[in-house]
Design an enzyme around this catalytic site. Structure first.
Site, PDB file in Angstrom:
ATOM      1  CD  GLU A 255     -50.308 -18.532  -9.244  1.00  0.00           C
ATOM      2  OE1 GLU A 255     -49.134 -18.836  -8.979  1.00  0.00           O
ATOM      3  OE2 GLU A 255     -50.692 -17.358  -9.401  1.00  0.00           O
TER       4      GLU A 255
ATOM      5  CG  ASP B 259     -51.292 -13.771 -10.259  1.00  0.00           C
ATOM      6  OD1 ASP B 259     -50.429 -14.615 -10.532  1.00  0.00           O
ATOM      7  OD2 ASP B 259     -51.150 -12.906  -9.374  1.00  0.00           O
TER       8      ASP B 259
END
Length: 581
Positions: free
Chosen positions: A281, A244
């Site tokens: 990400e 993330d």
């Protein structure tokens, strides 16, 4: 059994295990570590007290039966007998499916999700990407407020349920990817600061003090996050990790944390004989993230490509707010640029950021599958005011165009759960914070955020209302009836073509050729012998493909192969995939 904990600034550390308390001793071989023996078995409850403070859960807890604030529990991973003979499934050629355990089924458990795996097999995807599973306060949430980064959220079923899910997925030939969060921990239930310098004020993030990756004590902190990542891959046989928001990992050291992590994952892959991978990400548009370590990069194996999403979304919806602004100026040109170059912002000016952003990909070093392409994700749906999906914003034909663009693009495709049948359920932002003040702050903050963009506060779903989560659960009666059944058949056909046609998994990003017509609103691209055409306009369009014979492989609306003039006549808001003989 030996217990150990890192507490470098402590004067004393005590272990409480099954109600018995004993002092730990300093480890003479590892500065800052404390260790000791105690009788324990699978399920034994334990915790640590630092300097006679309260008994806290283990920072490396494998299980939190009573939630983030409760005692930890011993987990004996050797007790589980794996059924699947699994040699792994690599990322090249993959089709990913992002899934949130808590809303994939009304039950919201890993076992209930596993009961729906046959749907994914029939759909044709290769990997299930689970949104974060680490424990968080309450029962329902997105999972990005997790703590105890080695444990599985108990309401989802805990560690045994995750093993059963992975086992059943592997038995059906599906790989499993797990979304992990290293850039912050949740605001409640995070006891790491009581043990050591896990966070630093040297850097600041949207969540406050940054995870300590480069200040004093950071060697052990980096190891904490790296070992957590490896534990998912080793103990649960996960095939890959989605990392993330890596742009929020503040690290000024010469060897970046991501480089260390990618090296460790590659070593584990060699040790286990299974292909393992990391997907970042990243908001940086920096190709160094996915460039190999040998070539001077960080060695992450792939990354989400938001630029492709933004280009598709702007072209289909006409939305131009926020980060869509630059894409909406000339959406077909933006889409053509991402299809051939990966990034749209590759050093160009970003009006959203007020500066130039990104740098070009070296297409000789980066394979096309290293970028993930998608038209919908949990972020892009759930961060809208009402969590409306693409199918709620555009016509069925335009949604079919989005599917065709995603599933025939050069990138590794990823779907968001329910997208494959144009789910009528929204996917909204929901929380279950147990701290009333935090719950109210989240509620007011979200309403304020959208009120600034013209929304009425009463129109913003209350994240703490259980009905918000319930509305977000998939309706499994939809795939069996129209219009959802037609959409599902379209997705299945496109995914099957991707598996059948080698041109659609060609790793050469430079091999994609694009043409488009702004006025008529059509775009076509070529990948080897495959031709893909989408007509985003309301009127039929004649798209010149050349006089070489072509055969229709899939079409949203009935079309005929190009005639002697080489023109493909595509109905309005429709998509076609052809092969040139």
């Amino acid at each position: 059994m030996q217990f150990e904990v890192w507490a470098p600034e402590a004067g004393s550390v005590r272990l409480q295990c099954d109600g018995v308390t004993r002092a730990l001793e300093r480890d003479p071989e590892r500065p800052g570590w404390w260790r000791g023996e105690a009788e324990a078995r699978d399920g034994s409850r334990y915790g640590f007290s630092v300097d006679d403070g309260p008994v806290l859960p283990d920072p490396r807890s494998r299980r939190q039966p009573d939630g983030p604030d409760g005692l930890s529990a011993v987990v004996d991973h050797g007790r589980y007998t794996w059924r699947a003979e699994w040699t792994g499934r690599p990322l090249p050629g993959a089709v990913l499916y992002e899934l949130h355990v808590g809303t994939y089924t009304p039950e919201g458990t890993l076992d209930a999700a596993a009961d729906r795996l046959e749907h994914l097999v029939e759909l044709g995807v290769t990997h299930v990407e689970l949104m974060p599973l680490c424990p968080f306060p309450g029962r329902h949430g997105w999972g990005y407020e997790g703590v105890s980064l080695w444990a599985v959220h108990e309401p989802y079923g805990g560690p045994e349920a995750l093993k059963r899910f992975v086992d059943r997925a592997h038995e059906r030939g599906l790989g499993v990817v797990l979304d992990v969060v290293h850039n912050h921990l949740g605001p409640t239930g995070n006891y790491l600061p009581s043990f050591g310098p896990y966070f630093t004020d040297t850097h600041h993030t949207p969540w406050g003090a940054a995870v300590n990756l480069d200040a004093p004590g950071s060697d052990e902190v980096r190891d904490y996050f790296a070992q957590s990542a490896l534990a998912w891959l080793r103990d649960y046989r996960i095939d890959g990790l989605r990392l993330d928001a890596v742009h929020a990992l503040a690290d000024t050291r010469a060897c970046h944390f991501l480089e260390e992590l990618s090296r460790a994952v590659d070593a584990l892959a060699t040790e286990t004989g299974r292909p393992l991978f990391l997907i970042a990400e990243s908001d940086l548009n920096d190709p160094r993230v996915i460039t190999s370590r040998a070539a001077g990069g960080l060695g992450v194996h792939a990354q989400w490509n938001d630029d492709f999403h933004h280009a598709v979304h702007a072209a289909l919806t006409g939305e131009a707010q926020g980060y869509y602004a630059d894409f909406a100026q000339d959406p077909l040109a933006a889409l053509a640029k991402t299809l051939t170059g990966g990034y749209f912002h590759d050093g160009t000016y970003s009006s959203f950021r007020g500066r130039r952003h990104g740098r070009p990909l070296d297409r000789s070093r980066i394979a096309a599958h290293q970028l993930l392409g998608y038209s919908q994700t949990h972020d892009q749906i759930g961060n809208r005011a009402q969590g409306d999906r693409l199918a709620a914003l555009v016509s069925p034909g335009l949604a079919a165009c989005a599917a065709a663009l995603t599933l025939t693009s050069p990138f590794t495709p990823m779907l968001f759960m329910g997208e494959e049948w144009a789910a009528g359920t929204p996917w909204q932002f929901f929380t279950d914070h147990t701290d009333p003040e935090l719950a109210d702050a989240v509620r007011r903050g979200r309403r304020r955020e959208f009120a600034a963009h013209g929304w009425r506060e009463e129109d913003i779903p209350d994240p703490q209302d259980p009905a918000t989560r319930d509305r977000s659960c998939l309706d499994w009666s939809e795939p069996g009836r129209e219009p959802h059944a037609r959409v599902l058949d379209w997705y299945r056909r496109l995914i099957a073509l991707r598996h059948e046609r080698p041109d659609l998994t060609d790793p050469d990003l430079a091999g994609t050729k694009v043409a488009y017509d702004r006025a008529a609103r059509w775009l076509a691209f070529r990948r080897g012998d495959i031709r893909v055409a989408v007509n985003l306009g309301p009127e039929p369009a004649a798209i010149p493909l050349g006089t070489r014979p072509a055969r229709v492989l899939a079409a949203w609306e009935p079309v005929e192969a190009p005639g002697a003039d080489g023109a493909l006549r595509v109905p309005g808001e429709s998509a076609v995939v052809l092969v040139q003989e």
